[in-house]
Design an enzyme around this catalytic site. Structure first.
Site, PDB file in Angstrom:
ATOM      1  N   VAL A 142       0.832  -1.203   0.000  1.00 58.32           N
ATOM      2  CA  VAL A 142       0.000   0.000   0.000  1.00 58.32           C
ATOM      3  C   VAL A 142       0.867   1.254   0.000  1.00 58.32           C
ATOM      4  O   VAL A 142       0.599   2.209  -0.739  1.00 58.32           O
ATOM      5  CB  VAL A 142      -0.963  -0.001   1.203  1.00 58.32           C
ATOM      6  CG1 VAL A 142      -1.783   1.283   1.233  1.00 58.32           C
ATOM      7  CG2 VAL A 142      -1.886  -1.213   1.143  1.00 58.32           C
ATOM      8  N   ASP A 143       1.896   1.279   0.832  1.00 60.88           N
ATOM      9  CA  ASP A 143       2.789   2.437   0.855  1.00 60.88           C
ATOM     10  C   ASP A 143       3.368   2.723  -0.523  1.00 60.88           C
ATOM     11  O   ASP A 143       3.361   3.873  -0.994  1.00 60.88           O
ATOM     12  CB  ASP A 143       3.943   2.189   1.833  1.00 60.88           C
ATOM     13  CG  ASP A 143       3.652   2.724   3.229  1.00 60.88           C
ATOM     14  OD1 ASP A 143       3.008   3.775   3.344  1.00 60.88           O
ATOM     15  OD2 ASP A 143       4.082   2.086   4.199  1.00 60.88           O
ATOM     16  N   MET A 144       3.906   1.693  -1.166  1.00 62.37           N
ATOM     17  CA  MET A 144       4.579   1.904  -2.443  1.00 62.37           C
ATOM     18  C   MET A 144       3.580   2.292  -3.534  1.00 62.37           C
ATOM     19  O   MET A 144       3.860   3.165  -4.364  1.00 62.37           O
ATOM     20  CB  MET A 144       5.359   0.650  -2.834  1.00 62.37           C
ATOM     21  CG  MET A 144       6.361   0.198  -1.784  1.00 62.37           C
ATOM     22  SD  MET A 144       7.562   1.472  -1.318  1.00 62.37           S
ATOM     23  CE  MET A 144       8.718   1.324  -2.681  1.00 62.37           C
TER      24      MET A 144
END
Length: 402
Positions: free
Chosen positions: A172-174
């Site tokens: 999700v972060d990336m």
């Protein structure tokens, strides 16, 4: 060489992963990214996933190193009132501001979107957060695994026997970082046409829902409730799965009806094509355990790399399951030039390596020859560019502002 964002100045208030990954994409395309870091500690990721030795001594963890190439570091304590003049001068020259604090954190300091617009209405202001700037969870803290759980992503990841699991990386972060870079690029393009800046409200939860689009569509349009499938495909094809071999594992993605006869011939099992248990897609699903057993017996006769070569030559998608070290030395990854090498930080004794942008252009980038910065490495130079004299810089340092 004129890269896409040459001449664009980005003021980067972000830390850890999603925000720094977004601003790094802009740096790789030529933007001047000024990373604002807290004196004394800097970005939280400087101390995450650390490796004992020179990298740790330089406050340059592998996580920080991988997210901040091509940037300049300015230390600045935002809570000090004297920081306001530095921020104001930066904002007057800025094209983009990016921050990933919890919703409302910067507003009392005057550095929220409204406060920044009073200084300069032209910049693109991108707010990255776990749940967005509005809504009942807007002020909640969030990390990647929590968003995987909240979005439903974990409910379809894992095996029925073991229960839900998170991904082995920060999916999700990336994805949020790439999404933010795209949104900023779109807003800059709009500003070229209208002359107007704007606010981007970008949430990790929204990003997670967006990358689940086919799964969500199957539910909202067809009533299909997704479930844990392990390594099987969403189409429930027994020939789309991970199989043990004589050595290593093979990911097989024989998902279409045409793939099945191609696969059978490639592995020397044409008999399976006419086997009455497997003649149609529905029969193969119905008798999936039996088909899997036949394939495992056959795959035990050679290693994963051999099977990959044979099956790929037949036009069926597949791959031996590689480790990270194996993937990095694969001929295709080496050919694509994803790894960029820089002089290492002081005392490291060798080159440092980071990843380039995941696309290629026929001219003008992406790429950078600037390694991730040491904490506050460019503070004096940036302040001089903003018109601060040597005496003013000494005073800011004495007061702990920088």
């Amino acid at each position: 060489m004129t890269k896409s964002f040459s001449g664009i100045r980005v003021v980067d208030f972000t830390q850890v992963l999603a925000g720094p990954f977004a601003t790094q994409q802009l740096a790789l395309l030529g933007a001047d990214v000024i990373k604002i870091e807290q004196p004394g500690g800097g970005d939280q990721s400087r101390d995450m996933l650390n490796v004992p030795g020179p990298l740790e001594e330089s406050a340059m963890s592998p996580m920080y190193l991988s997210m901040n190439t091509g940037k300049r570091s300015l230390t600045l304590d935002l809570k000090k009132p004297q920081a306001a003049e530095v921020i104001h001068r930066l904002v007057r020259q800025a094209d983009v501001l990016v921050q990933n604090f919890k919703a409302g954190t910067l507003d009392p300091m005057g550095y929220g979107y409204r406060g920044i617009r009073e200084i300069n209405p032209r910049p693109i202001y991108c707010s990255i957060s776990g749940f967005g700037q509005t809504g009942p969870k807007a002020h909640a803290a969030a990390y990647d695994p929590a968003i995987q759980a909240a979005s439903g992503m974990m409910s379809i990841t894992g095996h029925p026997e073991t229960g839900p699991v998170k991904t082995g990386y920060w999916a999700v972060d990336m994805s949020t970082g790439l999404n933010a870079a795209y949104a900023i690029a779109a807003a800059l393009f709009r500003r070229e046409r209208t002359g107007e800046g704007q606010h981007i409200d970008l949430s990790m939860l929204d990003t997670a829902m967006a990358i689940l689009a086919p799964i969500i569509s199957a539910y909202v349009n067809g009533g299909v409730v997704p479930e844990l499938l392990g390594n099987r495909s969403q189409a429930r094809s027994p020939t789309s799965d991970v199989f043990p071999t004589g050595k290593g594992y093979l990911l097989l993605a024989a998902a279409t009806p045409g793939h099945f006869p191609q696969l059978c011939r490639a592995i020397g099992r044409p008999d399976l094509i006419e086997d009455p248990r497997f003649t149609t897609r529905d029969l193969r699903r119905e008798n999936g355990d039996a088909l899997r057993a036949e394939l495992i017996e056959t795959f035990a006769q050679a290693d994963a790399a051999t099977w990959e070569t044979r099956i790929a030559a037949a036009g069926v998608p597949c791959s031996a399951v590689a480790t990270i070290p194996e993937a990095l030395v694969s001929p295709q990854v080496e050919h694509r030039g994803m790894l960029t090498r820089f002089p290492g930080p002081p005392g490291f004794g060798r080159e440092a390596v980071a990843l380039n942008a995941p696309f290629q252009l026929d001219r003008d980038g992406p790429g950078t020859d600037m390694p991730a910065p040491l904490l506050g490495q460019h503070t004096d130079a940036i302040l001089a560019e903003l018109g601060f004299g040597e005496a003013e810089v000494r005073a800011l340092r004495a007061e702990g502002v920088i």
